[in-house]
Design a protein around this motif. Structure first.
Motif, PDB file in Angstrom:
ATOM      1  N   SER A  21       0.838  -1.185   0.000  1.00  0.00           N
ATOM      2  CA  SER A  21       0.000   0.000   0.000  1.00  0.00           C
ATOM      3  C   SER A  21       0.875   1.237   0.000  1.00  0.00           C
ATOM      4  O   SER A  21       1.969   1.241   0.561  1.00  0.00           O
ATOM      5  N   CYS A  22       0.393   2.271  -0.626  1.00  0.00           N
ATOM      6  CA  CYS A  22       1.072   3.555  -0.665  1.00  0.00           C
ATOM      7  C   CYS A  22       0.068   4.613  -0.266  1.00  0.00           C
ATOM      8  O   CYS A  22      -0.850   4.928  -1.035  1.00  0.00           O
ATOM      9  N   TRP A  36       4.568   1.822  -9.400  1.00  0.00           N
ATOM     10  CA  TRP A  36       5.496   1.137  -8.519  1.00  0.00           C
ATOM     11  C   TRP A  36       6.765   0.810  -9.289  1.00  0.00           C
ATOM     12  O   TRP A  36       6.707   0.317 -10.422  1.00  0.00           O
ATOM     13  N   HIS A  37       7.897   1.103  -8.685  1.00  0.00           N
ATOM     14  CA  HIS A  37       9.203   0.719  -9.204  1.00  0.00           C
ATOM     15  C   HIS A  37       9.895  -0.154  -8.169  1.00  0.00           C
ATOM     16  O   HIS A  37       9.544  -0.118  -6.992  1.00  0.00           O
ATOM     17  N   ARG A  38      10.877  -0.915  -8.602  1.00  0.00           N
ATOM     18  CA  ARG A  38      11.637  -1.716  -7.659  1.00  0.00           C
ATOM     19  C   ARG A  38      13.118  -1.672  -8.004  1.00  0.00           C
ATOM     20  O   ARG A  38      13.499  -1.455  -9.149  1.00  0.00           O
ATOM     21  N   GLN A  39      13.929  -1.900  -6.976  1.00  0.00           N
ATOM     22  CA  GLN A  39      15.371  -1.876  -7.152  1.00  0.00           C
ATOM     23  C   GLN A  39      16.016  -2.886  -6.216  1.00  0.00           C
ATOM     24  O   GLN A  39      15.808  -2.845  -5.007  1.00  0.00           O
ATOM     25  N   ALA A  40      16.787  -3.782  -6.795  1.00  0.00           N
ATOM     26  CA  ALA A  40      17.583  -4.729  -6.031  1.00  0.00           C
ATOM     27  C   ALA A  40      19.002  -4.187  -5.909  1.00  0.00           C
ATOM     28  O   ALA A  40      19.443  -3.393  -6.744  1.00  0.00           O
ATOM     29  N   CYS A  95       6.868   3.544  -4.309  1.00  0.00           N
ATOM     30  CA  CYS A  95       5.664   4.163  -4.836  1.00  0.00           C
ATOM     31  C   CYS A  95       6.018   5.511  -5.434  1.00  0.00           C
ATOM     32  O   CYS A  95       6.859   6.239  -4.893  1.00  0.00           O
ATOM     33  N   ASN A  96       5.390   5.868  -6.532  1.00  0.00           N
ATOM     34  CA  ASN A  96       5.614   7.193  -7.081  1.00  0.00           C
ATOM     35  C   ASN A  96       4.370   7.729  -7.768  1.00  0.00           C
ATOM     36  O   ASN A  96       3.457   6.983  -8.123  1.00  0.00           O
ATOM     37  N   GLY A  97       4.360   9.040  -7.923  1.00  0.00           N
ATOM     38  CA  GLY A  97       3.277   9.691  -8.633  1.00  0.00           C
ATOM     39  C   GLY A  97       3.766  10.962  -9.280  1.00  0.00           C
ATOM     40  O   GLY A  97       4.604  11.669  -8.726  1.00  0.00           O
ATOM     41  N   ARG A  98       3.243  11.246 -10.460  1.00  0.00           N
ATOM     42  CA  ARG A  98       3.641  12.434 -11.205  1.00  0.00           C
ATOM     43  C   ARG A  98       2.582  13.515 -11.063  1.00  0.00           C
ATOM     44  O   ARG A  98       1.431  13.322 -11.459  1.00  0.00           O
ATOM     45  N   GLY A  99       2.987  14.645 -10.501  1.00  0.00           N
ATOM     46  CA  GLY A  99       2.094  15.776 -10.356  1.00  0.00           C
ATOM     47  C   GLY A  99       2.325  16.799 -11.443  1.00  0.00           C
ATOM     48  O   GLY A  99       3.162  16.619 -12.328  1.00  0.00           O
ATOM     49  N   PRO A 100       1.594  17.895 -11.389  1.00  0.00           N
ATOM     50  CA  PRO A 100       1.739  18.939 -12.409  1.00  0.00           C
ATOM     51  C   PRO A 100       3.140  19.533 -12.469  1.00  0.00           C
ATOM     52  O   PRO A 100       3.585  19.942 -13.553  1.00  0.00           O
ATOM     53  N   VAL A 101       3.837  19.590 -11.322  1.00  0.00           N
ATOM     54  CA  VAL A 101       5.150  20.207 -11.262  1.00  0.00           C
ATOM     55  C   VAL A 101       6.227  19.226 -10.842  1.00  0.00           C
ATOM     56  O   VAL A 101       7.308  19.180 -11.435  1.00  0.00           O
ATOM     57  N   TYR A 102       5.950  18.421  -9.817  1.00  0.00           N
ATOM     58  CA  TYR A 102       6.926  17.514  -9.248  1.00  0.00           C
ATOM     59  C   TYR A 102       6.539  16.057  -9.425  1.00  0.00           C
ATOM     60  O   TYR A 102       5.362  15.719  -9.578  1.00  0.00           O
TER      61      TYR A 102
END
Length: 115
Positions: A21-22, A36-40, A95-102
């Motif tokens: 959950s985010c 969602w991104h992941r990194q090992a 977790c990530n999300g793209r907003g209007p500016v950031y």
């Protein structure tokens, strides 16, 4: 500004399931897409799944048919249902999300798949 906090990570056996959950500090309605991104360790961060404000989803080939991304705008929460987990899924999930500016990122949640 939007704060994103992941939860639900942990240790699971191969073939098991987890739901990440985010939780966002404010409305996620203006975040498009979210994902969602992941990194090992020692690996590049990779896109796992993404969802648009209209509900259109995309998945990495490695997780298609096993993972499901969803969003609940009323609860300001993004989810990742992870089924049939494999050791190769072990990573920190962001977790990530793209907003209007950031573009906003959570702190990450560890998922470990091991027998």
């Amino acid at each position: 500004q939007v704060q994103l906090v992941e939860s639900g990570g942990g240790l699971v056996q191969p073939g098991g399931s987890l739901r990440l959950s985010c939780a966002a500090s404010r409305s996620i309605g203006s975040l498009n897409p979210m994902g969602w991104h992941r990194q090992a360790p020692g690996q590049q961060r990779e896109l796992v799944a993404a969802i648009t404000s209209g509900g259109v989803t995309t998945y990495a080939d490695s997780v298609k048919g096993r993972f499901t991304i969803s969003r609940d705008n009323a609860k300001n929460t993004l989810y990742l249902q992870m089924n049939s987990l494999k050791p190769e899924d072990t990573a920190v999930y962001y977790c990530n999300g793209r907003g209007p500016v950031y573009e906003y990122w959570g702190q990450g949640a560890q998922v470990t798949v091991s027998s």
